[in-house]
Each structure stands twice: as C-alpha cells, then as structure tokens.
Write an enzyme that holds these catalytic residues in place. Structure first.
Site, PDB file in Angstrom:
ATOM      1  N   ASP A  11      69.435  74.564  21.064  1.00 11.34           N
ATOM      2  CA  ASP A  11      68.459  74.470  19.967  1.00 11.34           C
ATOM      3  C   ASP A  11      68.277  75.752  19.138  1.00 11.34           C
ATOM      4  OD1 ASP A  11      68.172  72.011  21.155  1.00 11.34           O
ATOM      5  OD2 ASP A  11      66.078  72.278  21.754  1.00 11.34           O
ATOM      6  N   ASP A  49      67.754  69.660  18.343  1.00 11.19           N
ATOM      7  CA  ASP A  49      66.599  68.772  18.187  1.00 11.19           C
ATOM      8  C   ASP A  49      66.752  68.027  16.856  1.00 11.19           C
ATOM      9  OD1 ASP A  49      65.094  69.113  20.470  1.00 11.19           O
ATOM     10  OD2 ASP A  49      63.380  70.012  19.460  1.00 11.19           O
ATOM     11  N   HIS A  51      64.531  65.111  15.254  1.00 12.48           N
ATOM     12  CA  HIS A  51      63.407  64.198  15.401  1.00 12.48           C
ATOM     13  C   HIS A  51      63.185  63.335  14.161  1.00 12.48           C
ATOM     14  CE1 HIS A  51      62.444  66.245  19.037  1.00 12.48           C
ATOM     15  NE2 HIS A  51      61.922  67.318  18.479  1.00 12.48           N
ATOM     16  N   HIS A  83      58.473  69.620  13.586  1.00 14.07           N
ATOM     17  CA  HIS A  83      59.601  70.540  13.620  1.00 14.07           C
ATOM     18  C   HIS A  83      60.905  69.772  13.757  1.00 14.07           C
ATOM     19  CE1 HIS A  83      58.769  69.728  17.870  1.00 14.07           C
ATOM     20  NE2 HIS A  83      60.039  70.015  18.094  1.00 14.07           N
ATOM     21  N   LYS A 108      69.290  65.565  20.318  1.00 16.07           N
ATOM     22  CA  LYS A 108      68.329  65.052  21.286  1.00 16.07           C
ATOM     23  C   LYS A 108      66.960  64.903  20.627  1.00 16.07           C
ATOM     24  CE  LYS A 108      67.582  69.655  23.296  1.00 16.07           C
ATOM     25  NZ  LYS A 108      66.143  69.829  23.128  1.00 16.07           N
ATOM     26  N   CYS A 153      62.957  74.025  26.560  1.00 15.93           N
ATOM     27  CA  CYS A 153      64.243  73.325  26.589  1.00 15.93           C
ATOM     28  C   CYS A 153      65.293  74.039  27.421  1.00 15.93           C
ATOM     29  CB  CYS A 153      64.740  73.079  25.167  1.00 15.93           C
ATOM     30  SG  CYS A 153      63.627  71.968  24.250  1.00 15.93           S
TER      31      CYS A 153
END
Length: 207
Positions: A11, A49, A51, A83, A108, A153
């Site tokens: 990340d 990440d 989202h 975020h 993810k 993470c």
C-alpha cells in the site's frame, strides 16, 4: 531445493504518504527502500487499497468522525477518513515507486461491505485474496515485507503469512506506522516478532 523468497510491498499509495487523506508520518521514506528491493528480488507483489465510494471502513459512511470507533462491529473497529477511492489520485501508487518491476499488482478492499488489511485474507477472516495460492504455485516459502502501515496492513499481512507457514522478514527502514494511538507501531513490531517474524535492517536482507 532452493527456497524462493517473494517481496511484498504494502500500500505505498498517495493517500498514505504526506499530503494524502490518511497520511502515514514519513510514509514516503519507504519508497527508496522498496525500490532497492524491487530491483533485487524478481518475485514481487505490490498491494493497492482500492475502495469503492462509501466503503465500510470510511467514517463518512457511518456519519462518524474519522478515527472514531464503530461500536456496532464486534470487536469495535477504527473508522478512517475516505481514502484510496478506486480511480482517484489518492489510490495511485507513489509516483517514485518502481511499479514496473512488480510481478503482481494485488488490489484489496474492493468490496463495499468488507475491508481488507491483509494481503492474504480479507477482514471477514474467511475470504482469501488469492496471494497464498500465487506464492505457493511459484514456490515461494518466505516473504520480505515493506510498506504502509506498520500497525495495520503490514502487521496483518505479516501475521497471516506466518499463519500460512511462510518465513517472514520485516525491513525496519521500509515500514512506517499510522500511530492512531501512541505506541501502536512498537506494539505491532512486538506482535510480529512474537509470531516469529524477523525484524531486519535493509542491509541484512540484501545480504
């Protein structure tokens, strides 16, 4: 038989670096460490990440303040500022990260109702990301981990890697913590060490 080791870069994205929506203090300092390892380790994965709007981890989705606890979950979980929204600049990798060297980009946290700290298993603790199978198919028995953030993470990825039977090295110069609560980073490092992870310097890993 030669034991292969894989690099996992966790990340390293704009929103987790200085100026980002969920900035990790000095988070950009992990970039040159990651790049040195990417240049040396041919088997590598970079997580991202990614989202959707209104993701369950966002405080705004619950009408709460960022960093509040969601008491409706069991156990209560921390709610974050919005975020790494898919397709935004914040979700992009840090511009100096040498992503071209990665063998795999693993996104993810893509499902609206489930967060995913670990690169291996989503936060429902049932849904695999597929990384374990990918590493196994390529013969990797150990991993080297760098990235953001130490206390979330990175820790989740390292502990799941150990639970899967992988040897784990954490590069001390290559991780930084959020520190939502003072001491979280040191507690995370202690938890990883207690699980059998080695906390090593970059020079020790490169040797």
């Amino acid at each position: 038989m030669l034991m292969l080791s894989a690099l996992i870069v966790v990340d390293v994205q704009n929103d987790f670096c200085p100026g980002g929506a969920l900035a990790v203090p000095r988070g950009d300092e992990v970039v040159p460490v990651a790049n040195r390892l990417l240049a040396r380790m041919p088997l590598s994965v970079i997580t991202q990440d990614w989202h959707p709007q209104g993701h369950i981890s966002f405080a705004s989705a619950s009408g709460a303040a960022p960093y509040a606890l969601d008491a409706a979950s069991n156990p209560p979980r921390l709610l974050w500022p919005d975020h790494c929204v898919a397709g935004t600049r914040g979700a992009d990798f840090h511009p100096l990260l040498d992503t071209a060297r990665a063998r795999l980009i693993l996104r993810k946290g893509t499902r609206l109702d489930i967060d995913s700290y670990s690169a291996f298993i989503e936060n429902d603790r049932k849904t695999p990301t597929g990384l374990a199978g990918w590493l196994s198919a390529l013969g990797a028995a150990s991993v080297v981990i760098v990235g953001l953030a130490t206390d979330y993470c990175v820790k989740a990825t390292a502990l799941d890697a150990r639970a899967l039977g992988l040897e784990v090295d954490i590069v001390a110069e290559g991780v930084r913590g959020v520190e939502a609560s003072p001491g979280d980073t040191e507690r995370a490092l202690s938890a990883m060490a207690a699980a059998g992870c080695r906390i090593l310097s970059l020079n020790e890993v490169l040797r």
